[in-house]
Write a protein that holds these residues in place. Structure first.
Motif, PDB file in Angstrom:
ATOM      1  N   ALA B 309      -0.924  60.720  53.090  1.00  0.00           N
ATOM      2  CA  ALA B 309      -0.341  59.435  53.486  1.00  0.00           C
ATOM      3  C   ALA B 309       0.782  59.040  52.535  1.00  0.00           C
ATOM      4  O   ALA B 309       0.679  59.213  51.319  1.00  0.00           O
ATOM      5  CB  ALA B 309      -1.422  58.369  53.484  1.00  0.00           C
ATOM      6  N   VAL B 310       1.864  58.522  53.110  1.00  0.00           N
ATOM      7  CA  VAL B 310       2.950  57.939  52.332  1.00  0.00           C
ATOM      8  C   VAL B 310       3.157  56.531  52.877  1.00  0.00           C
ATOM      9  O   VAL B 310       3.406  56.354  54.071  1.00  0.00           O
ATOM     10  CB  VAL B 310       4.256  58.757  52.486  1.00  0.00           C
ATOM     11  CG1 VAL B 310       5.391  58.097  51.707  1.00  0.00           C
ATOM     12  CG2 VAL B 310       4.048  60.196  52.043  1.00  0.00           C
ATOM     13  N   LEU B 311       3.027  55.526  52.018  1.00  0.00           N
ATOM     14  CA  LEU B 311       3.231  54.144  52.439  1.00  0.00           C
ATOM     15  C   LEU B 311       4.515  53.653  51.790  1.00  0.00           C
ATOM     16  O   LEU B 311       4.657  53.688  50.569  1.00  0.00           O
ATOM     17  CB  LEU B 311       2.040  53.273  52.005  1.00  0.00           C
ATOM     18  CG  LEU B 311       2.111  51.797  52.416  1.00  0.00           C
ATOM     19  CD1 LEU B 311       2.126  51.645  53.934  1.00  0.00           C
ATOM     20  CD2 LEU B 311       0.931  51.033  51.820  1.00  0.00           C
ATOM     21  N   ALA B 312       5.452  53.208  52.628  1.00  0.00           N
ATOM     22  CA  ALA B 312       6.760  52.779  52.111  1.00  0.00           C
ATOM     23  C   ALA B 312       7.020  51.342  52.543  1.00  0.00           C
ATOM     24  O   ALA B 312       6.761  50.975  53.679  1.00  0.00           O
ATOM     25  CB  ALA B 312       7.845  53.701  52.655  1.00  0.00           C
ATOM     26  N   ARG B 313       7.524  50.532  51.606  1.00  0.00           N
ATOM     27  CA  ARG B 313       7.852  49.141  51.947  1.00  0.00           C
ATOM     28  C   ARG B 313       9.266  48.826  51.493  1.00  0.00           C
ATOM     29  O   ARG B 313       9.720  49.300  50.456  1.00  0.00           O
ATOM     30  CB  ARG B 313       6.851  48.192  51.296  1.00  0.00           C
ATOM     31  CG  ARG B 313       5.497  48.257  51.998  1.00  0.00           C
ATOM     32  CD  ARG B 313       4.570  47.190  51.523  1.00  0.00           C
ATOM     33  NE  ARG B 313       4.177  47.453  50.134  1.00  0.00           N
ATOM     34  CZ  ARG B 313       3.277  46.718  49.483  1.00  0.00           C
ATOM     35  NH1 ARG B 313       2.729  45.679  50.070  1.00  0.00           N
ATOM     36  NH2 ARG B 313       2.950  47.015  48.251  1.00  0.00           N
ATOM     37  N   LYS B 314       9.937  47.976  52.284  1.00  0.00           N
ATOM     38  CA  LYS B 314      11.279  47.529  51.900  1.00  0.00           C
ATOM     39  C   LYS B 314      11.150  46.355  50.951  1.00  0.00           C
ATOM     40  O   LYS B 314      10.209  45.570  51.065  1.00  0.00           O
ATOM     41  CB  LYS B 314      12.039  47.108  53.148  1.00  0.00           C
ATOM     42  CG  LYS B 314      12.504  48.307  53.951  1.00  0.00           C
ATOM     43  CD  LYS B 314      13.697  47.958  54.832  1.00  0.00           C
ATOM     44  CE  LYS B 314      14.257  49.234  55.424  1.00  0.00           C
ATOM     45  NZ  LYS B 314      15.453  48.979  56.243  1.00  0.00           N
TER      46      LYS B 314
END
Lengths: 314, 314
Positions: B309-314
């Motif tokens: 899993a890769v969780l990315a947020r702006k």
């Protein structure tokens, strides 16, 4: 059902195991001890493709380890595909890589030099290509073979199953036969040496070629002998008898006494179902067959490898 | 070369390890730790064939364990082939057998009931058939894919690679998509719920069908979105933006930092080579891609399963 809503998952951190970990696992419920089954065929194909492309030959003959770019240039293959293939071969321990000095240099392993490079005396190159080009395709029809209870040569290659012996014995230098032959080398040199071989006669021809004075008998089922005679018209069929003290050495994969293993032997049986006919047998089944043919002294021996030995004497 | 002549081998006993043991081993020099590679594909096909024939469905729905004759009768398959297949499934731990009372009775395992029987909510039946009917055949062209550096759909199916998205997204109910969707169930019920999905729109359609009041956006590459619109004309494309606090959850298989493993992830890369395009990436490569798209907070997490899993947020 999990109680976590999408917003919670999307904005949550990855600090805990939930919910992201559970999401990733949910994608692949087969991530059990048997998960490898559904990708196992791809590992076989990595070996087969590297053989077919000549990866092991190029690296065995190179004066030293090569970059993936050099391998791609040498084989005329795509740089990206070649690098992927080489790295996967390293993970499968078919090749080694040296990443010292900031460059990745690929080289042979002892296994690839001995068994995978085409010019090694113990090379398995041709049998691996046979597995890739014939066996792999037949196994794609396993479900139909189980439905029909017979081989799928017609579906896979357009060859009627009645001609299956001609089809599977089309090679003239089976690696396996030569491998047995070489083990007995010391006893075959005399001009009056006589021995029995079977299959397409490839072993007989090889023997006759190496030892012109030796007399060889092709001994197999009538239809196989007919095929052998078509391939090698100089050979003559002769009746085979077992003299006192003579024997029959059967090299086959033995099923367990209850017929429920080992797995490799069961796979060999299924291989016969999709490709030929017949099946592997338990020691008791071999004893019964050999007793019916007049053999009284039958010894079965497991080797620990995929093939076992049955020695029968009259 | 061994010093044993053929007569010595043929008339010798099997009391010692030599020479019969060495002969049997010589037949199969690949009987090394990597020997399984050349038969690995056959284990995959046992799983696929049993799925295709409905073995797991019949046994899951039967009131109790069945004999192989009953399974063959129920499926309309050959008795011999069915028994071989069932016994091999037992060795692969996909089924169990009870041999008490002198009869062999076959039954489901927890794994086969949960993941292999068609009617289980977590069934992998369709993805396994896809692997059997599509992926397995594509992998038969791996050598050519490495030569060309591109997928082999044309060779395997006559479909041009330019139409590969249409070809691979032809299924309308991908198991994997539904599997993710179900994990988020609790958050999707409200009439004003909004979320983004991609691929062929199958997940979006399923969501819209289950929750008529919910608004769904198909978010993917332009060509995939075009394919989705052709498949599901009722859906309308909309611009997708990431609101403050929103994020992107990437479920992919992460390569090790040096790109040289794990094996499963490398095989997924090769799978894209033969079937589609693209490749798996290292965490650093994902960070770079996501940073270029304006994501500043990127967390990578390994799950221990095939997907990470890769969780990315702006």
């Amino acid at each position: 059902m999990h109680a976590a809503g999408p917003q919670q998952a999307l904005t949550g951190t990855l600090a805990g195991d939930q919910p992201v970990h559970s999401v990733a696992c949910a994608l692949d419920p087969c991530s059990t001890p048997k998960a490898h089954l559904w990708v196992a065929f791809s590992s076989s194909e990595v070996l087969f493709a590297a053989c077919e492309l000549g990866v092991f030959d190029l690296l065995a003959e190179a004066p030293g380890p090569l970059s993936s770019a050099a391998v791609a240039a040498g084989l005329g293959t795509s740089p990206e595909g070649t690098e992927l293939l080489l790295d996967t071969c390293v993970s499968l321990k078919l090749l080694r890589v040296d990443t010292g000095g900031g460059r990745a240099l690929y080289g042979s392993t002892e296994l690839s030099r001995r068994y995978l490079a085409r010019n090694s005396p113990t090379s398995q190159h041709h049998i691996l290509l046979y597995l890739a080009k014939t066996t792999y395709l037949c196994w794609g029809h396993l479900a139909q073979a189980v439905r029909d209870g017979k081989n799928q040569y017609v579906r896979a290659f357009g060859v009627p199953s009645e001609e299956v012996f001609a089809a599977i014995y089309r090679t003239r230098t089976p690696v396996r036969a030569l491998s047995i032959f070489c083990r007995f080398d010391a006893g075959w040199g005399g001009p009056s040496t006589s021995s029995g071989t079977g299959c397409s006669g490839a072993l007989a021809r090889e023997c006759a070629s190496l030892y012109p004075g030796c007399y060889v008998t092709v001994f197999d089922l009538p239809e196989v002998v007919r095929t052998a005679r078509r391939h090698f018209p100089v050979l003559e069929e002769a009746r085979v008898s077992f003299r006192e003290g003579g024997g029959l050495l059967v090299i086959e994969s033995l099923l367990d006494a209850d017929g429920r293993g080992p797995l490799t032997t069961q796979l060999f049986s299924l291989n016969m179902l999709v490709q030929t006919e017949g099946r592997e047998r338990t020691p008791a089944q071999y004893r019964a067959l050999l007793a019916a043919a007049g053999f009284t002294d039958v010894q079965c021996r497991r080797t620990g490898g995929p093939y076992d030995a049955v020695l029968a004497r009259k």
